[in-house]
Design a protein around this motif. Structure first.
Motif, mmCIF file in Angstrom:
data_model
loop_
_atom_site.group_PDB
_atom_site.id
_atom_site.type_symbol
_atom_site.label_atom_id
_atom_site.label_comp_id
_atom_site.label_asym_id
_atom_site.label_seq_id
_atom_site.Cartn_x
_atom_site.Cartn_y
_atom_site.Cartn_z
ATOM 1 N N TYR A 169 -7.280 -1.959 0.901
ATOM 2 C CA TYR A 169 -7.182 -0.633 0.296
ATOM 3 C C TYR A 169 -6.135 -0.616 -0.815
ATOM 4 N N ASN A 170 -5.711 -1.796 -1.238
ATOM 5 C CA ASN A 170 -4.628 -1.923 -2.213
ATOM 6 C C ASN A 170 -4.989 -2.972 -3.263
ATOM 7 N N VAL A 208 -5.469 5.194 6.562
ATOM 8 C CA VAL A 208 -5.087 3.859 6.118
ATOM 9 C C VAL A 208 -3.610 3.597 6.376
ATOM 10 N N TYR A 231 0.832 -1.196 0.000
ATOM 11 C CA TYR A 231 0.000 0.000 0.000
ATOM 12 C C TYR A 231 0.871 1.253 0.000
ATOM 13 N N GLN A 287 -4.367 -3.162 5.390
ATOM 14 C CA GLN A 287 -4.123 -2.309 4.222
ATOM 15 C C GLN A 287 -4.400 -3.034 2.913
ATOM 16 N N ASN A 334 -10.481 8.997 -7.542
ATOM 17 C CA ASN A 334 -11.392 8.782 -6.420
ATOM 18 C C ASN A 334 -12.807 9.077 -6.890
ATOM 19 N N TRP A 339 -10.045 -8.929 3.806
ATOM 20 C CA TRP A 339 -10.921 -7.875 3.291
ATOM 21 C C TRP A 339 -11.904 -7.495 4.388
ATOM 22 N N ASN A 397 -14.059 -0.110 -0.255
ATOM 23 C CA ASN A 397 -14.629 -0.056 1.088
ATOM 24 C C ASN A 397 -15.567 1.136 1.221
ATOM 25 N N ASN A 455 -11.913 4.299 -4.479
ATOM 26 C CA ASN A 455 -10.945 5.293 -4.031
ATOM 27 C C ASN A 455 -9.513 4.796 -4.163
ATOM 28 N N ALA A 490 -15.046 2.315 5.306
ATOM 29 C CA ALA A 490 -13.707 2.825 5.004
ATOM 30 C C ALA A 490 -13.088 3.482 6.231
ATOM 31 N N SER A 512 -9.597 0.882 -3.616
ATOM 32 C CA SER A 512 -10.432 0.306 -2.559
ATOM 33 C C SER A 512 -11.887 0.541 -2.909
ATOM 34 N N GLY A 571 -6.723 6.951 -3.042
ATOM 35 C CA GLY A 571 -5.827 7.514 -2.043
ATOM 36 C C GLY A 571 -5.886 9.025 -2.027
#
Length: 739
Positions: free
Chosen positions: A183-184, A172, A108, A180, A379, A128, A234, A270, A168, A232, A272
């Motif tokens: 989110y990756n 992070v 990440y 993480q 995003n 997850w 989330n 998203n 989310a 991600s 980042g």
């Protein structure tokens, strides 16, 4: 591993789902604060060591199948319309191959390379979600949903099926590497799209001529690869339900909204935080030549003795200079790219122009790693409907096609106040807000940990470098030369040796303007009667004429009088600040004070009079009592003179002090209160150019803090960043129509 709970409130059941793993978690309740009034049942999933990849249905690669040749096919059905057939149109036939969801090969936040954005599969996802924040599949009932009837204030109940990704987290970077991983993610696929000849029967064993619309060998295929590495989902939520009723075709509220299939979703994709995504710009050398100011007082200013208050040249004085910046060895370097969405079409080797694995067999193609459309740090947070403003699915008016419509927002307070936002913050009853990377409605707390919510009503889409205002929860695109966001072809660093030179014309000005003052002063005068009658008062004093009296009117008298009169005076005041075009004239140095101008008048206002030679407090002799500087007693009314007559009421005359007319009264005015004039449309710039035509076409500039040249240092294929923020879908409708 499951346990049924017939009715629960604010709780969900957790099931640890292990894929290719022996790990499992104990069951535990999960708080659900957002739906505190809702009841229902659900199952929670916690995927671990999981991935998805569509491979071929064969035993290659150790039984995994031929990589990325499993497919989803979108098959055309129904006839072409007469118009479409007459125009030579065919029908689309799409094969979507190799759909893969995995974790990036990079950790990440680490930089991605062509090896990442040109491969569709990475590695398995560690976990997850968490036991406190898993995937949820639930059926619930919300009892507080207003219907479409604008005259019905009572809420109704709506039961819905909800699929929810883990909520989310905001920070992070502070999570463990296992957390993480969610989110990756990496999403990959490729597709073949054909134009089918409707006159040729389908053949899934050989291409033949089924795609040769219009003639043999016609290239009717487009091949596309899409890879998004570092994202991600989330916070995503999807709700399916039967809509409420109440719409009557009045006020734009269609009866098609009533009791039909409704969908509400918060779709979050998203990559980042874009606040720190900036290219690195540097220079080997940067110098600035700042010459002395050129004074334009010969044309402007009118010296220190001017009372030409309405002359523009007297109201300003200017100085100017040309500042020269020089920069050499200018370097624009690509920053670390932690997320890249890439769409590409160029293969490294040609395959059959009408070939595809679903028909001809073979493996997935290889794509050129540097070609295509690159989107950095995307995003996308889309709010599509809600339980009270749903996305409805129904039959179009023609009775044949499908209609997709996000319902209108009715003029019903219980609905629109949940959706609209009061950006001033003065009315807290408006509950709407924007869903972006940083927040998405009210914060949720699960197991003592704060998560972003999913209750926002407005959408946000950002690409690349951004700026974020946490106070207003608003995003804007960063517009500096370091901005990145979109490129055609892989983004490349750029070096330019130079030297590059930029000259900037710098203009500064001082300004003064007339000040008109009014006031009341007290004047004294004397009536003298030497006998032989009375001396009339020409000012109509209430005390009457001056009569010496005595036998046969032969006496003499000195009759003192005073009167309050209106006074006027004009002088200069000087500009002391100019903020955002708002000018403040705060310098009146060298001007007369009000008391000095007018004295202290007797009470009673203008025209008040008295009949004594010594009016008493608060009388103060005014400066206007005598004409042209005469200072004798006859003039100022202190004593009488020879003969009959009136003394002491003079004209109003005051000459401005030289200090008030001076541009250099003190060091502050002389040096400090020069203001930059960089806007060509302001009054000072217009005046400067009108009187000095040689500068008519010379732009004025703001001088940057550091040496800067007017050269774009960024990569030539860099198209910068973009933001759509606070997007509210008030009404949106689509209908399908067959070709």
């Amino acid at each position: 591993m499951t346990q049924a709970q017939p009715q629960w409130k604010r709780r969900a059941l957790v099931v640890a789902l292990s894929v290719l793993s022996s790990h499992a978690l104990a069951l535990q309740p999960i708080s659900d604060e957002e739906m505190s009034a809702a009841t229902g049942e659900g199952i929670a999933f916690l995927p671990e060591d999981v991935s998805l990849r569509f491979n071929g249905a064969d035993n290659n690669n150790g039984g995994q199948g031929t990589f990325d040749t499993g497919y989803i096919r979108y098959i055309p059905v129904g006839p072409l319309t007469t118009e479409a057939a007459a125009s030579g149109a065919g029908k689309g036939d799409i094969f979507l191959y190799g759909l893969a969801i995995s974790q990036s090969n990079q950790d990440y936040g680490d930089a991605r390379t062509s090896a990442d954005w040109n491969t569709r599969f990475g590695r398995t996802i560690d976990s997850w979600g968490t036991a406190e924040n898993p995937w949820l599949l639930r059926v619930a009932t919300d009892p507080d949903v207003p219907n479409f009837d604008v005259n019905d204030p009572n809420p109704d109940s709506v039961s819905f099926l909800s699929v929810e990704a883990p909520l989310a987290r905001s920070n992070v970077a502070a999570l463990s590497s296992v957390e993480q991983s969610a989110y990756n993610l990496k999403l990959g696929l490729w597709a073949d799209a054909f134009v089918r000849d409707p006159s040729v029967a389908e053949n899934m064993t050989a291409t033949g001529s089924q795609f040769d619309l219009g003639g043999s060998g016609r290239e009717n295929r487009i091949r596309l690869q899409a890879v998004w590495d570092g994202l991600s989902i989330n916070g995503t939520q999807l709700q399916i339900f039967q809509t409420l009723g109440g719409a009557t075709n009045a006020g734009g509220m269609s009866t098609s909204y009533n009791n039909t299939l409704g969908i509400a979703g918060v779709l979050r994709f998203n990559s980042g935080d874009g606040q720190n995504l900036r290219a690195i710009v540097s220079a080997g050398s940067a110098t600035r030549n700042t010459p002395a100011w050129t004074d334009h007082s010969a044309t402007f200013g009118c010296g220190n003795n001017s009372t030409s208050f309405n002359t523009a040249a007297c109201q300003f004085r200017f100085r100017s200079r040309t500042v020269t910046d020089s920069v050499s060895d200018l370097n624009w370097a690509v920053p670390a790219l932690a997320s890249v969405l890439r769409l590409s079409t160029r293969e490294t080797a040609n395959t059959g122009l009408l070939a595809t694995p679903a028909i001809n067999g073979g493996g997935a193609p290889a794509f050129d790693p540097n070609e295509g459309l690159y989107i950095y740090n995307l995003n996308t947070n889309l709010v599509l409907g809600s339980l009270y403003q749903p996305l409805t699915v129904g039959v179009a008016d023609d009775g044949q096609n499908i209609s997709l419509e996000i319902a209108r927002i009715p003029n019903k307070e219980s609905i629109y106040k949940r959706i609209y936002t009061d950006y001033s913050g003065s009315d807290a009853t408006y509950l709407g807000s924007t869903c972006n990377f940083y927040q998405c409605g009210a914060t949720r707390t699960l197991g003592g940990v704060d998560y972003q919510g999913n209750t926002a009503t407005h959408s946000s889409i950002s690409i690349g470098s951004t700026e974020y205002d946490a106070i207003t929860n608003s995003l804007t695109a960063y517009s500096g030369v370091e901005a990145i966001g979109v490129s055609f072809g892989q983004l490349q660093s750029r070096f330019q040796a130079g030297p590059f030179i930029s000259e900037r014309f710098q203009l500064e000005f001082q300004q003064r303007q007339r000040r008109d003052s009014t006031g009341v002063f007290t004047d004294r005068y004397r009536l003298r009667d030497d006998g032989g009658g009375t001396q009339e008062d020409p000012f109509g004093h209430p005390a009457g004429d001056c009569d010496g009296g005595g036998l046969f009117g032969l006496g003499s008298a000195n009759c003192g009088r005073y009167i309050n009169r209106q006074g006027f005076h004009t002088d200069w005041i000087y500009l002391t600040s100019n903020t955002g075009g708002v000018k403040v004239f705060g310098d009146a140095g060298g001007a007369y004070t009000t008391a000095e101008l007018y004295g202290t008048p007797m009470p009673g206002g203008i025209g008040a009079t008295g009949n004594t030679n010594n009016p008493g407090s608060p009388f103060m002799q005014g400066l206007h009592d005598c004409v042209g500087g005469i200072t004798n007693n006859n003039c100022n009314g202190a004593s009488g003179g020879n003969g009959d007559g009136v003394y002491g009421v003079g004209v109003i005359r005051i000459d401005a002090q030289v200090g008030n007319r001076s541009w250099a009264l003190n060091a502050t005015r002389n040096n400090t209160w020069f203001v930059a004039g960089s806007n060509p449309n302001t009054q000072e710039n217009v005046v400067f150019r009108e009187i000095l035509p040689a500068f008519a076409n010379t732009p004025t500039d703001v001088i940057p803090a550091t040496p800067t040249v007017a050269i774009n240092p960024s990569a030539l294929n860099n198209y910068g960043s973009a933001v759509i923020d606070g997007l509210l879908i008030q009404h949106l409708k689509f209908t399908t129509r067959g070709l």
